[in-house]
Design a protein around this motif. Structure first.
Motif, PDB file in Angstrom:
ATOM      1  N   ALA A 135       0.869  -1.180   0.007  1.00 33.33           N
ATOM      2  CA  ALA A 135       0.012  -0.086  -0.035  1.00 33.33           C
ATOM      3  C   ALA A 135       0.811   1.217   0.083  1.00 33.33           C
ATOM      4  O   ALA A 135       0.278   2.366  -0.294  1.00 33.33           O
ATOM      5  CB  ALA A 135      -0.850   0.057   1.095  1.00 33.33           C
ATOM      6  N   ILE A 150      -3.330   1.076  -4.453  1.00 30.76           N
ATOM      7  CA  ILE A 150      -4.538   0.956  -3.656  1.00 30.76           C
ATOM      8  C   ILE A 150      -5.580   2.185  -4.622  1.00 30.76           C
ATOM      9  O   ILE A 150      -4.877   3.137  -4.573  1.00 30.76           O
ATOM     10  CB  ILE A 150      -4.306   1.247  -2.356  1.00 30.76           C
ATOM     11  N   THR A 196      -4.047   2.976   3.238  1.00 29.12           N
ATOM     12  CA  THR A 196      -3.293   2.136   3.546  1.00 29.12           C
ATOM     13  C   THR A 196      -3.848   1.460   4.657  1.00 29.12           C
ATOM     14  O   THR A 196      -4.847   1.848   5.348  1.00 29.12           O
ATOM     15  CB  THR A 196      -1.669   2.675   4.181  1.00 29.12           C
ATOM     16  N   ASN A 245      -6.889  -3.988  -2.069  1.00 27.19           N
ATOM     17  CA  ASN A 245      -6.688  -2.993  -3.194  1.00 27.19           C
ATOM     18  C   ASN A 245      -7.868  -2.038  -3.602  1.00 27.19           C
ATOM     19  O   ASN A 245      -7.423  -0.744  -4.248  1.00 27.19           O
ATOM     20  CB  ASN A 245      -6.185  -3.618  -4.416  1.00 27.19           C
TER      21      ASN A 245
END
Length: 448
Positions: free
Chosen positions: A36, A42, A47, A387
């Motif tokens: 991340a 992402i 994160t 993700n």
């Protein structure tokens, strides 16, 4: 077809599911925290460092679960917290998990603990992950330590979550760490993960002998259908994708039989002659994660136009939960635990309907003799969705990421009333479900 007449779930335990990386927050040196931190991995740039801050707010969350009547809770432990360096154990992290498990027990909530839910230490990843020499020995060391330290509070275990989703995301399509794109490598990792479960199954039972110990895998299953039944390519690709995505890996992990294209890793003995009869010597329950079905037009997920979908474009197909549960029972003769089922619905505009329809299907298959013993809704509080980041909303409880405030949604109240009533009633349908409508897909989609 679900109706507003109601359904009964007598004897089935109802609860919620989560994963450590998706809820705990904090700075943890895992494969996902590293992934991340890289630009573009992402969807929203978030994160797992924030997530739901459950590592600190576990008492609040456990009390909230208890207030809704949750009977069972599936959680995972974060390997990177417990073993931050190879062979170095964090006693404080173990104590923190012990405290949470003790509180769950005090509240009458039975824990089901997952040992690997997509996440592992960054040092394990950098050493080569599941394909590193000695990976299975490292895995067994971790399993043994967790069972030794937490086994007096836990007797029900999921060894590995969704091995097929992990492999396709991490090694085939490249949108999970380590981001590789190789079908051949993916098939190799499948074989190692199957071996990891087989060895963990035997190890846990050796450390926790007795009839109360239950060990299984949370398998992601879905129905596959050809996009055009008259198209020979679609017809041929459909069973091939079903076998590659779920058929071979489920069989290997449940019976120990490795079928093409999986290869048995070195050091994993074959079953004795005559034992390949469909029995299930490596599972005590069949963990079923169910969300949607795939319409096959190419080597990917597919959703056709004109079908109900959720916020992520996944088709809503409640009958598929019954189809997969029935297949699991008829194939392996294990009690079925629905270890995940839920939908992405930020406005909470159709989640109660989704729950009603899927629980109705389970009521129907139970009446037909399929022993569905448990249902774990995904998820409790909105969480960090891999993700996809913080955008998707799967929770019965809404989360304000900025303030970390929790607010029970109407669907959460509905689920609590279903638990209390032991099923759905016409009154609950009128109060929570009537009038809810799904979005309709307007173009083919291939979500990953």
């Amino acid at each position: 077809m679900a109706t507003d007449d109601g359904f009964r779930l007598d004897g089935m335990l109802l609860g919620v599911a989560s994963a450590a990386t998706q809820i705990e927050g904090g700075e943890v040196e895992s494969n996902w925290s590293d992934w991340a931190s890289r630009p573009g991995t992402i969807a929203d740039g978030s994160t797992p460092a924030r997530a739901t801050d459950h590592w600190r707010r576990w008492r609040e969350d456990t009390a909230l679960m208890a207030s809704l009547g949750v009977q069972v809770y599936r959680l995972s432990v974060e390997w990177a917290r417990l073993e931050p360096r190879p062979g170095l154990w964090d006693d404080a992290a173990f104590e923190r998990y012990r405290a949470e498990l003790e509180l769950l027990g005090d509240k009458g909530i039975r824990p089901l603990v997952t040992l690997h839910h997509f996440s592992h230490p960054l040092w394990f990843e950098r050493d080569g992950g599941w394909l590193a020499p000695g990976a299975l020995w490292v895995w067994e060391r971790f399993v043994a330590e967790v069972v030794a330290r937490l086994g007096d509070l836990v007797s029900e275990w999921v060894t590995i979550n969704e091995p097929n989703v992990y492999v396709t995301g991490a090694h085939v399509f490249g949108d999970f760490p380590p981001g590789h794109r190789s079908l051949t490598e993916g098939m190799r990792v499948y074989g190692v993960l199957a071996a990891a479960h087989l060895r963990a199954y035997a190890l846990i039972h050796s450390l926790q002998p007795g009839p109360g110990t239950m060990v299984g895998v949370a398998h992601h299953l879905r129905p596959f259908r050809p996009g055009n039944p008259r198209n020979p390519w679609h017809r041929a690709l459909t069973p091939a994708m079903r076998h590659l995505f779920q058929g071979a890996i489920v069989r290997a992990m449940t019976t120990g039989e490795f079928t093409f294209p999986l290869r048995r890793p070195p050091g994993i003995p074959a079953l004795p002659a005559g034992s390949g009869d469909g029995r299930a010597p490596y599972a005590d329950f069949f963990g079923l994660n169910y969300y949607s079905r795939t319409t096959v037009t190419r080597f990917d997920d597919g959703t056709p136009p004109g079908v109900p979908v959720n916020d992520l474009g996944w088709e809503v197909y409640a009958a598929g939960l019954g189809e997969t549960a029935r297949w699991a029972w008829e194939t392996y003769r294990l009690p079925v635990w629905v270890t995940e089922n839920g939908t992405c619905d930020a406005a909470d505009a159709f989640r109660s309907r989704y729950l009603w329809e899927h629980l109705s299907v389970l009521s129907e298959v139970r009446a037909q003799g399929v022993p569905v013993e448990r249902y774990y809704h995904w998820c409790f509080v909105d969480n960090w969705e891999w993700n996809e980041g913080e955008g998707p909303r799967f929770g019965l409880v809404a989360l304000d990421y900025e303030t970390q405030e929790r607010a029970v949604r109407d669907s959460g109240r509905f689920f609590a009333e279903v638990i209390r009533a032991g099923g759905g009633t016409p009154e609950l349908h009128a109060k929570y479900v009537a009038g809810q409508e799904y979005p309709i897909s307007d173009a083919p989609a291939h979500p990953r």
